[in-house]
Each structure stands twice: as C-alpha cells, then as structure tokens.
Design an enzyme around this catalytic site. Structure first.
Site, PDB file in Angstrom:
ATOM      1  N   GLY A  25      16.140  18.064  12.774  1.00 47.16           N
ATOM      2  CA  GLY A  25      17.204  17.051  12.785  1.00 47.16           C
ATOM      3  C   GLY A  25      17.491  16.419  11.453  1.00 47.16           C
ATOM      4  N   TRP A  81       8.331   3.513  21.000  1.00 49.72           N
ATOM      5  CA  TRP A  81       8.325   3.147  19.587  1.00 49.72           C
ATOM      6  C   TRP A  81       9.055   1.834  19.325  1.00 49.72           C
ATOM      7  CZ3 TRP A  81       9.162   8.605  16.983  1.00 49.72           C
ATOM      8  CH2 TRP A  81       8.038   9.391  17.255  1.00 49.72           C
ATOM      9  N   GLU A 119       5.333  20.656  17.531  1.00 51.20           N
ATOM     10  CA  GLU A 119       4.585  20.766  16.281  1.00 51.20           C
ATOM     11  C   GLU A 119       3.326  21.583  16.516  1.00 51.20           C
ATOM     12  OE1 GLU A 119       5.269  16.918  13.650  1.00 51.20           O
ATOM     13  OE2 GLU A 119       4.592  16.392  15.646  1.00 51.20           O
ATOM     14  N   ASP A 154      15.371  13.963  21.563  1.00 50.61           N
ATOM     15  CA  ASP A 154      13.979  14.007  21.111  1.00 50.61           C
ATOM     16  C   ASP A 154      13.096  13.116  21.969  1.00 50.61           C
ATOM     17  OD1 ASP A 154      14.559  15.730  19.048  1.00 50.61           O
ATOM     18  OD2 ASP A 154      14.762  14.162  17.544  1.00 50.61           O
ATOM     19  N   LEU A 173       0.828  -1.202   0.000  1.00 49.53           N
ATOM     20  CA  LEU A 173       0.000   0.000   0.000  1.00 49.53           C
ATOM     21  C   LEU A 173       0.864   1.255   0.000  1.00 49.53           C
ATOM     22  CD1 LEU A 173      -2.789   1.258   0.032  1.00 49.53           C
ATOM     23  CD2 LEU A 173      -2.778   1.092   2.531  1.00 49.53           C
ATOM     24  N   LYS A 174       1.940   1.239   0.765  1.00 52.78           N
ATOM     25  CA  LYS A 174       2.858   2.385   0.775  1.00 52.78           C
ATOM     26  C   LYS A 174       3.379   2.667  -0.637  1.00 52.78           C
ATOM     27  CE  LYS A 174       7.506   3.643   2.364  1.00 52.78           C
ATOM     28  NZ  LYS A 174       7.236   4.986   2.880  1.00 52.78           N
ATOM     29  N   HIS A 217       4.587  17.410   7.065  1.00 47.47           N
ATOM     30  CA  HIS A 217       3.853  16.227   6.619  1.00 47.47           C
ATOM     31  C   HIS A 217       3.062  16.493   5.347  1.00 47.47           C
ATOM     32  CE1 HIS A 217       4.495  15.460  10.968  1.00 47.47           C
ATOM     33  NE2 HIS A 217       4.762  14.257  10.520  1.00 47.47           N
TER      34      HIS A 217
END
Length: 772
Positions: free
Chosen positions: A441, A570, A674, A608, A20-21, A703
C-alpha cells in the site's frame, strides 16, 4: 494510619518529544556516535526516573529502557545471540541493532549466512513488537552484558531507590522460538544459573526489589510449563534478592494459587483486566508477602474512576494491611507521555484523559486517599466531576448510528456469491498473469512529503497547493511502479500520516493528539486516535485520491482502506460500551467507503486487518466470542463489494495458525501476510489448512534496510510454491514501504518482479509434465 507503597512496572522510553526516535535514526544514518546515542539514553532515563520520584513513587523502575526492544536487551544479557550476528568482533550496540534491523548491503556474517534480522511479533495482545529470540537444542547461556547493572548504578548515583525489572525465565523461553524444533522448556536448567548470577549481582548492588515479569501466568499453559514454575523459582530464590513476581494483561484463573505460593517476596497482578481476582489473590497470598495491585490502567488513556478503585480495594486493604502496593496494571510503555503538551485537544475530551504522567499522579492520589482521606477529598471531587461530565455528554452517543446498525438485514455481512464464482469474474476483468505482483500500500514518505504535510497543518500551505503536491507524489509513484513492471499498483498513500490516524481524522467520534506517541518497535512510533463517541463517516475519504491514481494508468490500482478491527485495536477505545460494538460502528462507516470506491471504478479494494490476531483474548475461553465478532466486523465492511470487485486484506507479524478457520471466514479474495523473517514458516499452516482463497506471502522484509536479492526471493517463493498451489499465489513485500527510502525500495521491488517472472517461467516449463 496504613502505609501504602507505589511503583510502576515500567515507563515510556521514547521521550516526551520522541527524542529517542530522533537519536536512533541519526545514529543509524551515521550522523552520531554510539556515545552520543548513549548520552541521549542517559538523559531520558534520568528524566523518567525523576518523574517517578517527583510523583512520590517509592521506587524507580530500572531495566525497562531499551534502545530498540527490551526482549533484545535480554538476548544480549543472557549471551544467546544467534551465531550469524557474531560479525567482525563488532561492539555490543552494533550487534544489538543488527539483531533488530539486519545487515544492509548484502554483507555476510562470520557464519556465512545473510544478515537477516530476528523475526518480530506482537507482545501478547498489544501493538508493541518484540524481537523473537532464536534458540536451539545446543544453545548455551552466559552473563554477557552489563547494561542492566550500569543503569542500576546510574539510578543509584542520582539518589533513587531502585526496583530492577527482568523478564522471567519461563516467559523468556515461551516467547522464543526453537529453530530446530526442540523443546524450549528443556533449556530452563541452562538458563536459570544465569538468572541466578543476575539476581546475585543486583543484590550486591543494593537493589531493594527485583520485578521479575511472568505474564505467561495469564495464559492457558501446558502442564509441563506450569510445573516448571515452582522448581525454577525455588532456585531463583536462592540468590537472596527480594523478588516481585509480576503478571499482567490477563486474569490468573487456574494459575492463581500457583502464583501465590511461589517462593517470592511479592506478587503484582493486573487489577484492571482481573479486578475480580483481587480479593482471591489477597486471600491466597501469604500475609508476609507484598500484594501489588495494578489498579490504574496501563493500556488505555481514560481517567481512573478512583471511587470505584477505592471500593474494590477496601476488602483487600482489610486483608493486607500495610502489605499492599499500588501500581499501574502493566508498564506505561503502551500510553503516551503526558497531556501537558496537548494544547489543541478538545477541552472536554481532554478532561476525561490521563497519560503516563497523569497516571503517576493518580497513583499518588490513591495513596493519599487511603492514608489521609481528608486531604484527598478536593482532588477526588474533581475526578468525580470529570467522569460525570463524560457520562452525561450529549456528544458521546449518536442515535442515527445506533438506529442504522439495528436495522441491518441478517445477510448484511455476507458476500453475494462464493469465492469460486467471484474468482472467475475477477479473473476475466483483471486479466492478471500467474504470480501477480503488487505491494501492500504505502511507498516512501519522503522529506518533501513530510514537509508539505507539516506546512499544510500549520497553515503555510493552502489546501489547493497541498493537494497538488500530493497528486504529484501519486503520479510519481504510479510511474515508478509501471517502470518496475508491477501488475497491481497502489497510489502510495502520500497524503496519509498513519494508516489509522488518517481515517480517524475523517470519521466522527474521534479525537487526536499532537504528541500522544506510543512506541510500536524500535524508532517506529504511532499516535493512536482517541475514540470517545459513536463513529460515523460524514463524507468519502479516499475516493478522490484513488480515482486520480487510476486515471494515470491502464493497470488496476488498489483502493486502500484500514479495517474496522485494526482501527479499533490501534486506537485508544472508549470503555463505556463493549469494544466490538465500537468495531461494528467503524465497519459500517468503512462499508460506505468500499461502496463509493467501487462506484468510482476501483476494481480492487484492500481492507487491511494487521491487528486481527492482536485483539485475540489471551485466554482461550474468550477467543471464540471475539473472533466471531471480529470476523463479522470485517465482513460487514467487505460484503457491500460486488462479485467482480476483488477484496484484499493484509495481516502483520503474528501467529496465525491457531485462527486459520476464522481468517478463511473473512472471505477476502486475496490475503497478504508477513512471512519473510520466518522464511515462510508461517505459511505452513495455510498449506496444511488448505486455505481456499488467494494468498500473497511476503518475500521482502521491509523493516530492515537490507535489500534482498532475486535469488533470496526466489527461494522464498519456491518454498511457498511447495505449500500453496501456484494459481493461488501472489508476490509482494511483507508490509507497506512507508519507512524505506526510494533507492532501496526500487532495488528490492525490481528483484521481486524478476523473481516472479522466473516463477512464471518455471510454472510454464512444469505444465506439460503436470498434464502428462
């Protein structure tokens, strides 16, 4: 013999090989048509439904697929796209991608506003980003998309028994934002008739069950929202569809009896995060209703302890008999596709794991173990042996790591001096102008960078040639930044595949997959490391790259690190010790990296923590303990920094206002956040709180392919200047620029630098008036 049903709330969308990507990005580049993209979607859905059927599930789940985001699907389903996306009568799919990505090239919508994308934020406490619906007091809803019904027909044509899935009306409104400050709950009466139409149409199609997801029942809800559930579900029940109310991610607690008495045909609960509630739910839920127990973890990748699950289910089975369904705790969107492709994974570690396909098999085995215990015995024995090997493995625990943590002094998480004193030292050393400009970054990961990395991994490029290629990319990034006039530079992270995976590859206690991709948003996928043992840092990780970059320029270059909580959040984290004990181990490893960077002459180190808010427990009663430990982990990493070493941190899309005291307690010298998609609205809380340290609110939404103009950024900076004192403000994009191209990146950063220069001129012209 008891008859048990099995199903799942949802399945990964992206495909075993990220098909899909690939298809999405080809379509966005104009290399494929909408129909060609749609065909990829049909192929993936067919494949995923077949996997569910082949695993013996009683229903396949339809409605969990999305070309970008399932919440965006609902925005179109309910006809509540903001007016700015109604542009030249575009087809629905084009508008859908504009919701997600904005409009490039400075085009304007029919309403005359710039085509900025919808705001994104985290889906509860996951790393999945959803698009936030924009509503106001005048919003009207209408059934405006046939996508869900088309997919139901598609599945039925393939011979599947269908369970459709929808986000529930109260959760949809809760997750939205009111752009005019009105009460979102006031829109419920307008929204419910559209839900009724959807449910009636699904019933007409012969859908056996409709899963209606209300995960906000696991939150501390205001009374008005709790009260709305009974009225809303009484109305929805009139459509006649069999509703399976689904909750996940959190215990029901005070909402348990409410959920059990709602007029629905069944209730799905998270039997992993709320295993202790299963018996209570079985007691409270009327006997004619189905209980769906989510006993296989949909959020982590460890094999299920099936013996423990069967023991937990025993009293529930006694109460529910045949009205029990088995499921995963939540959608499998949050785990990789299959272990089948992991031919290079450590064999012992692999034996401890289960991805989405393996979790389907676990459900099938649980069902067999209940319905025909004898035939399940060999498979249960194999699972038992794998779990025993993990518990007994001498590789899992490192005595040296544990001894070092135990020996830390009481002040190990405390910077030497307060911020006001550090700020003076840092200002004298760095000599930066007002409104200093920097980036977060990363810079674009070009095809050349990706090709070099791929060649290095397969052995076609030796380490010396790879290092030379990365140094050339770093030198180019430094030259471009100097030409743009940025004040604080970065090396661009050309050598990094991912901000978490890269560090995990250099730390002990981590394992890595080749195809363990998980969707973060749209076409963006991450490949979370697996933390299976105690964590330590065998050698410096970033120091040589940072030293090389700093040697190319007189301007300060930031050392770039990922913080301990984000590495934790993550990754797929071991479940045999408290998660935040693992965070402390990571913090100690990254603390050594901070010290080595400053010893190498790096004056600014960025640590981060975009996932700090993401890890916040959904229940308020559990939040204080998490925040105390998370803040300590960051401070343990940063406290080794000298007073003159400036520590930055960065945080991603999230609601920060409810944890501002803890963000301040991180005591980072500079925080970047953000804020561009929310037009600086997220910054209001920092101003009201009087955030004490420096702050860089993002002025460029990375984005989206849209390049904001100088005036766009100036408007945001002036809005920020009205909330935060000028001397505290930095100027930067929202996030790293890894996914963007160089042309748009340079154009946007050129505009950003110009906006910062204009802010300096305005500040200078204001000084005499302020002095007077």
């Amino acid at each position: 013999m008891k008859k048990i049903h099995t199903h799942i709330p949802g399945f990964p969308r992206i495909g075993a090989q990220r098909e899909l990507k690939t298809a999405l990005e080809r379509h966005w580049r104009g290399e494929s048509t909408a129909e060609e993209l749609a065909e990829v979607g049909r192929t993936l859905r067919s494949r995923h439904w077949a996997a569910q059927r082949d695993a013996g599930l009683d229903f396949v789940t339809v409605g969990d697929f999305a070309f970008y985001d399932h919440v965006a699907n609902h925005i179109q389903l309910f006809g509540c796209e903001p007016a700015r996306f109604h542009f030249r009568d575009e087809p629905a799919l084009a508008r859908y991608f504009t919701l997600a990505r904005g409009r490039s090239g400075g085009e304007r919508c029919g309403c005359g506003q710039e085509g900025a994308a919808l705001e994104m934020t985290k889906w509860f406490d996951t790393n999945y980003h959803y698009l936030v619906p924009e509503l106001d007091a005048d919003t009207r809803f209408a059934l405006a998309s046939t996508r869900l019904f088309d997919e139901v027909a598609e599945a039925q044509a393939l011979g599947h028994a269908v369970k459709a899935t929808l986000i529930g009306p109260l959760t949809f409104l809760w997750l939205a934002k009111a752009t005019d400050g009105s009460c979102r709950l006031d829109l419920l009466d307008r929204l419910l008739p559209v839900y009724g139409e959807v449910l009636a149409r699904l019933k007409e199609q012969g859908v056996a069950w409709v899963q209606i997801e209300e995960p906000i029942l696991g939150l501390d809800l205001p009374q008005a929202w709790r009260s709305a559930f009974e009225t809303a579900y009484w109305q929805l029940n009139q459509a006649g569809a069999q509703l399976l109310l689904a909750t996940y991610f959190s215990p029901l607690e005070e909402n348990l009896s409410l959920a059990c008495r709602l007029p629905v045909a069944g209730l799905h609960v998270d039997g992993v995060r709320a295993a202790h509630e299963l018996v209570s739910v079985a007691d409270w839920l009327p006997v004619h209703k189905v209980l769906s127990a989510g006993v296989v973890d949909g959020r982590n990748i460890w094999r299920t302890d099936l013996d423990a699950v069967l023991a937990t289910l025993a009293p529930v089975l006694d109460k529910r008999g045949g009205r029990l369904w088995l499921s995963t705790s939540c959608s499998l969107l949050h785990v990789p596709y299959s272990l089948a492709a992991e031919t290079a994974l450590d064999a012992e570690v692999e034996s401890w794991l289960a991805f989405a396909h393996e979790k389907l098999a676990e459900l099938a085995l649980l069902k067999t173990a209940i319905e025909a215990p004898g035939s399940a015995a060999p498979a249960l024995a194999a699972t038992r042996a794998a779990l025993a090997s993990r518990r007994a493995s001498p590789r899992v625990r490192d005595a040296a790591v544990r001894a070092r943590l135990a020996a830390l002094p009481a002040d190990a998480a405390q910077r030497k001096s307060p911020f006001a004193e550090r700020r003076l030292l840092q200002g004298a050393m760095l000599n930066l102008p007002p409104f200093p400009t920097t980036t977060i970054g990363s810079f674009p990961q070009t095809p050349d960078i990706r090709a070099a990395r791929a060649a290095f991994r397969r052995g076609a490029l030796d380490s010396a040639a790879y290092e030379a290629a990365m140094r050339a990319e770093i030198a180019q990034a430094i030259r471009r930044q100097e030409a743009l006039g940025l004040d604080v530079l970065v090396h661009g992270e050309a050598e990094r595949n991912d901000m978490v995976e890269y560090f995990g590859e250099h730390l002990a206690g981590f394992a890595f997959t080749r195809h363990g991709w998980v969707q973060s948003y749209g076409s963006r996928c991450v490949k979370p490391p697996v933390i299976w043992g105690d964590v330590s840092r065998p050698a410096p990780i970033t120091v040589d790259w940072a030293r090389y970059a700093q040697g190319l320029t007189e301007k300060p270059v930031k050392g770039m690190l990922t913080g301990p909580v984000t590495i934790l959040q993550w990754s797929f984290v071991r479940d045999d010790q408290p998660r935040l004990d693992t965070a402390d181990q990571i913090a100690l490893a990254m603390r050594d990296e901070v010290d080595d960077l400053q010893r190498a002459g790096i004056a600014i180190v960025q640590i981060d923590e975009p996932a700090l808010r993401e890890g916040l427990p959904l229940r308020q009663s559990r939040q204080a303990g998490y925040l105390d430990r998370a803040v300590r982990a960051f401070r343990l990493t940063a406290a080794v920094a000298r007073d003159a070493t400036q520590v930055h941190t960065h945080m991603c899309y999230a609601e920060f206002n409810d944890i501002l005291p803890q963000i301040a307690a991180l005591d980072a010298d500079v925080i970047t956040i953000e804020t561009s998609r929310s037009a600086m609205a997220l910054l209001d809380g920092f101003g009201d709180f009087r955030y004490p340290n420096d702050i860089g609110p993002g002025v460029y939404d990375i984005h989206s392919p849209r390049v904001p103009g100088r005036e766009d950024m100036l408007a945001l900076l002036r809005r920020a200047r009205a909330v935060i004192p000028a001397e505290q403000l930095w100027v930067n994009p929202d996030c790293g620029l890894k996914t963007r191209g160089w042309d748009e990146t340079e154009s946007a950063l050129r505009n950003m630098v110009a906006a910062a220069h204009q802010m300096r001129r305005e500040a200078n012209s204001r000084k005499p008036l302020e002095a007077a």
